[in-house]
Design a protein around this motif. Sequence first.
Motif, short mmCIF file in Angstrom:
data_model
loop_
_atom_site.label_atom_id
_atom_site.label_comp_id
_atom_site.label_asym_id
_atom_site.label_seq_id
_atom_site.Cartn_x
_atom_site.Cartn_y
_atom_site.Cartn_z
N LEU A 3 0.83 -1.20 0.00
CA LEU A 3 0.00 0.00 0.00
C LEU A 3 0.87 1.25 0.00
CD1 LEU A 3 -2.45 -1.09 2.86
CD2 LEU A 3 -2.87 -1.24 0.41
N THR A 4 0.38 2.28 -0.66
CA THR A 4 1.05 3.58 -0.57
C THR A 4 0.71 4.19 0.77
OG1 THR A 4 -0.82 4.80 -1.50
CG2 THR A 4 0.83 3.95 -3.07
N ASN A 6 -0.83 6.93 1.40
CA ASN A 6 -2.21 7.41 1.35
C ASN A 6 -3.20 6.25 1.53
OD1 ASN A 6 -4.20 9.42 1.02
ND2 ASN A 6 -4.41 8.92 -1.14
N GLN A 7 -2.98 5.15 0.79
CA GLN A 7 -3.86 3.99 0.90
C GLN A 7 -3.81 3.40 2.31
OE1 GLN A 7 -2.01 1.74 -2.21
NE2 GLN A 7 -3.61 2.25 -3.72
N LYS A 10 -5.80 5.53 4.78
CA LYS A 10 -7.25 5.29 4.64
C LYS A 10 -7.63 3.94 5.23
CE LYS A 10 -8.03 8.15 0.59
NZ LYS A 10 -8.36 8.18 -0.84
N GLU A 11 -6.79 2.95 4.99
CA GLU A 11 -7.07 1.59 5.43
C GLU A 11 -7.14 1.48 6.95
OE1 GLU A 11 -8.15 -2.22 4.62
OE2 GLU A 11 -7.69 -0.75 3.08
#
Length: 145
Positions: A3-4, A6-7, A10-11
């Motif tokens: 995951l980046t 940012n991802q 959010k996760e």
Amino acid sequence: MKLTLNQAAKECGRAKSTLSKAIKSGKLSAERGDKGAFLIDPAELYRAFPKSSNDDQTSPMRNTENEQGNRDLEREVEAFRQQIDTANLERERERAQLSETITDLRSRLDRESEERRALTAMITDQRAGHGAKRGGFLGLFGRSG
């Protein structure tokens, strides 16, 4: 699949700055991608920031509301842009019409000025080739006064 930042934020429901600080402090391990962005393994993310049952219930709801709100705002912005475009077109039409009116009025004024000069010359008998003006009432009949 990694995951980046940012991802991952959010996760797990955390701010990107929180994850970035955790990476810098060593609490969360991540590797750098080709472009220099952090890539985080999901297992590592949940090790450092465990999912709670609360996160599962509130995060999707909040995101859905935010996404719907964003779509509503985007529609509103698009409607305003269309209104602005319409107003700009109307303003351009008005400018063109005013410019035509000004041009027409200027040409009329020029023609009226020329006509006034011609009429003034006729009244005072100052047209070319008519010589000196005869004076008084008797001058009309060819007698000098």
